[in-house]
Design a protein around this motif. Structure first.
Motif, mmCIF file in Angstrom:
data_model
loop_
_atom_site.group_PDB
_atom_site.id
_atom_site.type_symbol
_atom_site.label_atom_id
_atom_site.label_comp_id
_atom_site.label_asym_id
_atom_site.label_seq_id
_atom_site.Cartn_x
_atom_site.Cartn_y
_atom_site.Cartn_z
ATOM 1 N N THR A 177 0.857 -1.187 0.000
ATOM 2 C CA THR A 177 0.000 0.000 0.000
ATOM 3 C C THR A 177 0.891 1.233 0.000
ATOM 4 O O THR A 177 0.976 1.952 0.994
ATOM 5 N N PRO A 178 1.536 1.463 -1.112
ATOM 6 C CA PRO A 178 2.584 2.487 -1.123
ATOM 7 C C PRO A 178 2.077 3.911 -0.864
ATOM 8 O O PRO A 178 2.874 4.752 -0.453
ATOM 9 N N GLU A 179 0.774 4.140 -1.064
ATOM 10 C CA GLU A 179 0.283 5.497 -0.775
ATOM 11 C C GLU A 179 0.540 5.887 0.671
ATOM 12 O O GLU A 179 0.704 7.071 0.984
ATOM 13 N N LEU A 180 0.503 4.886 1.552
ATOM 14 C CA LEU A 180 0.710 5.205 2.957
ATOM 15 C C LEU A 180 2.056 5.893 3.160
ATOM 16 O O LEU A 180 2.138 6.941 3.806
ATOM 17 N N LEU A 181 3.068 5.295 2.595
ATOM 18 C CA LEU A 181 4.399 5.867 2.766
ATOM 19 C C LEU A 181 4.500 7.210 2.050
ATOM 20 O O LEU A 181 5.068 8.175 2.567
ATOM 21 N N ARG A 182 3.906 7.271 0.862
ATOM 22 C CA ARG A 182 3.982 8.515 0.113
ATOM 23 C C ARG A 182 3.387 9.675 0.916
ATOM 24 O O ARG A 182 4.010 10.740 1.066
ATOM 25 N N LEU A 183 2.199 9.454 1.444
ATOM 26 C CA LEU A 183 1.562 10.526 2.200
ATOM 27 C C LEU A 183 2.285 10.822 3.501
ATOM 28 O O LEU A 183 2.359 11.970 3.939
ATOM 29 N N PHE A 184 2.762 9.783 4.110
ATOM 30 C CA PHE A 184 3.493 9.984 5.348
ATOM 31 C C PHE A 184 4.692 10.900 5.101
ATOM 32 O O PHE A 184 4.973 11.818 5.873
ATOM 33 N N ARG A 185 5.336 10.624 4.000
ATOM 34 C CA ARG A 185 6.462 11.499 3.646
ATOM 35 C C ARG A 185 6.017 12.919 3.427
ATOM 36 O O ARG A 185 6.624 13.868 3.908
ATOM 37 N N GLU A 186 4.962 13.052 2.676
ATOM 38 C CA GLU A 186 4.513 14.376 2.285
ATOM 39 C C GLU A 186 4.047 15.181 3.497
ATOM 40 O O GLU A 186 4.335 16.371 3.601
ATOM 41 N N ARG A 187 3.297 14.518 4.371
ATOM 42 C CA ARG A 187 2.689 15.256 5.475
ATOM 43 C C ARG A 187 3.577 15.394 6.696
ATOM 44 O O ARG A 187 3.449 16.349 7.449
ATOM 45 N N LEU A 188 4.405 14.415 6.940
ATOM 46 C CA LEU A 188 5.175 14.476 8.174
ATOM 47 C C LEU A 188 6.661 14.593 7.967
ATOM 48 O O LEU A 188 7.310 15.448 8.561
ATOM 49 N N VAL A 189 7.165 13.710 7.118
ATOM 50 C CA VAL A 189 8.616 13.687 6.987
ATOM 51 C C VAL A 189 9.118 14.967 6.341
ATOM 52 O O VAL A 189 10.001 15.654 6.886
ATOM 53 N N ALA A 190 8.540 15.304 5.229
ATOM 54 C CA ALA A 190 9.036 16.475 4.503
ATOM 55 C C ALA A 190 8.947 17.764 5.323
ATOM 56 O O ALA A 190 9.929 18.515 5.400
ATOM 57 N N PRO A 191 7.814 18.053 5.954
ATOM 58 C CA PRO A 191 7.753 19.291 6.735
ATOM 59 C C PRO A 191 8.817 19.359 7.831
ATOM 60 O O PRO A 191 9.430 20.395 8.039
ATOM 61 N N ARG A 192 9.011 18.244 8.493
ATOM 62 C CA ARG A 192 10.011 18.272 9.560
ATOM 63 C C ARG A 192 11.398 18.517 8.982
ATOM 64 O O ARG A 192 12.167 19.311 9.520
ATOM 65 N N ARG A 193 11.688 17.834 7.920
ATOM 66 C CA ARG A 193 12.986 18.072 7.277
ATOM 67 C C ARG A 193 13.103 19.535 6.875
ATOM 68 O O ARG A 193 14.157 20.142 6.996
ATOM 69 N N GLN A 194 12.011 20.064 6.380
ATOM 70 C CA GLN A 194 12.069 21.440 5.906
ATOM 71 C C GLN A 194 12.375 22.401 7.055
ATOM 72 O O GLN A 194 13.161 23.328 6.903
ATOM 73 N N THR A 195 11.735 22.136 8.174
ATOM 74 C CA THR A 195 12.012 22.978 9.333
ATOM 75 C C THR A 195 13.507 23.004 9.650
ATOM 76 O O THR A 195 14.117 24.079 9.800
ATOM 77 N N LEU A 196 14.091 21.834 9.714
ATOM 78 C CA LEU A 196 15.520 21.765 10.040
ATOM 79 C C LEU A 196 16.366 22.404 8.953
ATOM 80 O O LEU A 196 17.311 23.150 9.220
ATOM 81 N N ARG A 197 15.993 22.125 7.742
ATOM 82 C CA ARG A 197 16.779 22.654 6.630
ATOM 83 C C ARG A 197 16.755 24.182 6.622
ATOM 84 O O ARG A 197 17.776 24.836 6.358
ATOM 85 N N THR A 198 15.612 24.737 6.913
ATOM 86 C CA THR A 198 15.518 26.200 6.930
ATOM 87 C C THR A 198 16.432 26.789 7.996
ATOM 88 O O THR A 198 17.156 27.769 7.745
ATOM 89 N N ILE A 199 16.410 26.171 9.147
ATOM 90 C CA ILE A 199 17.317 26.641 10.202
ATOM 91 C C ILE A 199 18.755 26.621 9.715
ATOM 92 O O ILE A 199 19.505 27.589 9.865
ATOM 93 N N LEU A 200 19.120 25.524 9.067
ATOM 94 C CA LEU A 200 20.516 25.402 8.615
ATOM 95 C C LEU A 200 20.815 26.382 7.495
ATOM 96 O O LEU A 200 21.906 26.966 7.435
#
Lengths: 192, 192, 192, 192
Positions: D114-137
């Motif tokens: 059920t690959p949509e699960l991972l796709r959405l998880f990335r989009e909604r949770l993983v990516a935003p968190r990464r973005q937060t850190l990346r912006t700081i850096l």
DNA sequence: CATGAATGAGCTTTCATTCAT
DNA sequence: AATGAATGAAAGCTCATTCAT
């Protein structure tokens, strides 16, 4: 040493019982009303026991129809008319068994969804019965009893079909119906 | 201006559309596969709109069948054989319409569960057709063309039933089938 | 090779084969999708043969994970950075094997239902890998290469975890990822 | 007149409640253990109520994950190290919520099914968190605080991943873990 | 009156586990 | 010890019917 196969052997009764029940429910309720739950219950087994033998509901229904076989007494009255009448009478009796006509109904109704049902029904029941009648007619023809140009296909269809049509008109076929039908057909095909 | 009753009037178009769709699905899928959801969707209405008019699925199906009416051209070739052939040909044409036979199938299959279906089917379709044929034969009889002892009931059943039997044998009826059948029946019932 | 103990199952091949298959299905489908039927089929045995050896599905899965062992080439490049990089690269390779990450996933997902899975996974795979890295770092420390106050636990977690995080972000880890990570860690822990 | 839509309106509470329950069961039991029966029961609705809104189990699970959103307090301590530490601490807190890690597990375990699960998880949770850190850096970089050649992608992965790795090692992350990690990363990327 | 929402009861099919040989 | 057969307990999904606006 022994030629026994490994593993727990199947109860051969079980298979037969499931198929009998399935056929009865198929005829009584129609294919789409028939449920595996009730087949299982009536056969005294669990559903997986059914699924181990047949892969799906359609497969089971198909197998149930496959068990049908024209097991009717051979008719041999020594005369063409007698043989035809006997055969049609047999046919009437089998249609008049409980739900005999419903089975044909469901098989036709499912033609668009589960065409194997109709295919097998034709192969196991319709074709043999037609063959019986056709053989009687062909032998009469060989003996020179028939007009040469007459369509045996039509004659067979009429002998069988009259019963369907009668049933469709009233669910009940009078005792002398077979004789009436054969009389007309015979008068219609015999050499004068 | 109008003497309209109070409240929003029912759209008679809607009623017609629902029945048409219902009949089509009944023929295509059979009674138990037909779903009110899909009837509603195809008719462009909601389910309560259906339930307001008919009290149940069976009621709707019954009403759909009730709309059926033998709308076949009157045949009048001036000769008994011509009239019989024309009528049987009409019948074949109507059976050969898409799902023509499936509708009969579902009606038979439901005999045990929804007997109104079969009752209405008989009343609206079967009986009129039989009546047409019977009238042709009775007039021939009046004109002295027939043997007096012949069973008209059997003759009618044969004319119609041959087509059922033929379809049940192969889903396909050859063009000259009607003539072959009528020829035998005629030869079987006419006065010599 | 093996010193067979008394009372051991007869065919050790069978045992091995079942465990291999189980592990593969566990990784491919996850614990709850993995079925004993398909394990049995793929291993060429019957289900009772499995139950004779392991008492339940959970027990089998546990045993399958228990067979896992860090079988990676020892890395010895003579330099701390080289060793760390080699180890992380090995780790990446093993995660990138088909379903490498799914196995971790199922083990985590089952933490609430089948905690032995996670426990054994830690014991057999996680801990050894951490130990490898920790040893490299401890030796560097002994040689005075590291700042004394630095948390080796954090450093190890970062080296390994960066790969998880990267996979979670995109299922794909670029070739130079290991070097980039080690470079930052090394710059972060070495004595200036 | 009214701008009310026709038909019975949906209870907006219901949708929310179903999604909340679904997300909780997804995290607690994993995707394939989660059943619509129990979601329906826990949400106090019937199964068709769920199916009216989402077309399948996968669809519901996807929607549940879609509601996830990084709703974490913005961190702004005025210093890069402080911001990084605050963000990682937030992340740790969210992972430590009940079944926080199981959700990630099931999403990974289902990648093949059920690959949509991972796709959405990335989009909604993983990516935003990464973005937060990346912006700081990136802002630190703009201010010239960082070595220019350092890989921000690796740095981000390490900050987040260290927590995964720590959890995988022991289901428990010590209070000073975030500081330890940030300290090493910062020492590893800052301009000397 | 017409609509969209809601539901209880079922349907086919699958699975971990146990039984009988 | 190994097999094939059997089963209870779901699971995902659908349908005729009713409710609320």
């Amino acid at each position: 040493m022994e030629d026994r196969l490994p593993g727990r052997p199947r109860d051969p009764e079980t298979e037969r019982r499931i198929l009998d029940v399935a056929l009865a429910e198929l005829a009584r309720d129609g294919y789409s009303r028939m449920t595996l739950d009730s087949v299982a219950a009536a056969a005294g087994v669990s559903k997986p026991t059914i699924y181990r033998r047949w892969s799906s509901k359609a497969d089971l229904a198909t197998a149930a129809i496959e068990t049908l076989r024209l097991l009717e007494p051979k008719v041999d009255h020594g005369s063409t008319v007698g043989d035809l009448t006997g055969t049609v009478e047999n046919f009437i009796r089998s249609l008049m068994r409980p739900n005999g006509m419903s089975l044909i109904g469901t098989v036709l109704a499912e033609e668009g969804h589960t065409p194997e049902l109709l295919r097998l029904f034709r192969e196991r029941l319709v074709a043999p019965r037609r063959q019986t009648l056709r053989t009687i007619l062909e032998q009469a023809k060989k003996r020179g009893e028939l007009r040469p140009d007459v369509s045996l296909d039509a004659a067979v269809a009429m002998l069988v079909g009259a019963v369907y049509a009668r049933y469709l008109a009233s669910s009940n076929v009078p005792p002398r119906f077979a004789r009436d039908v054969v009389e007309i057909v015979w008068a219609g095909i015999r050499k004068l």
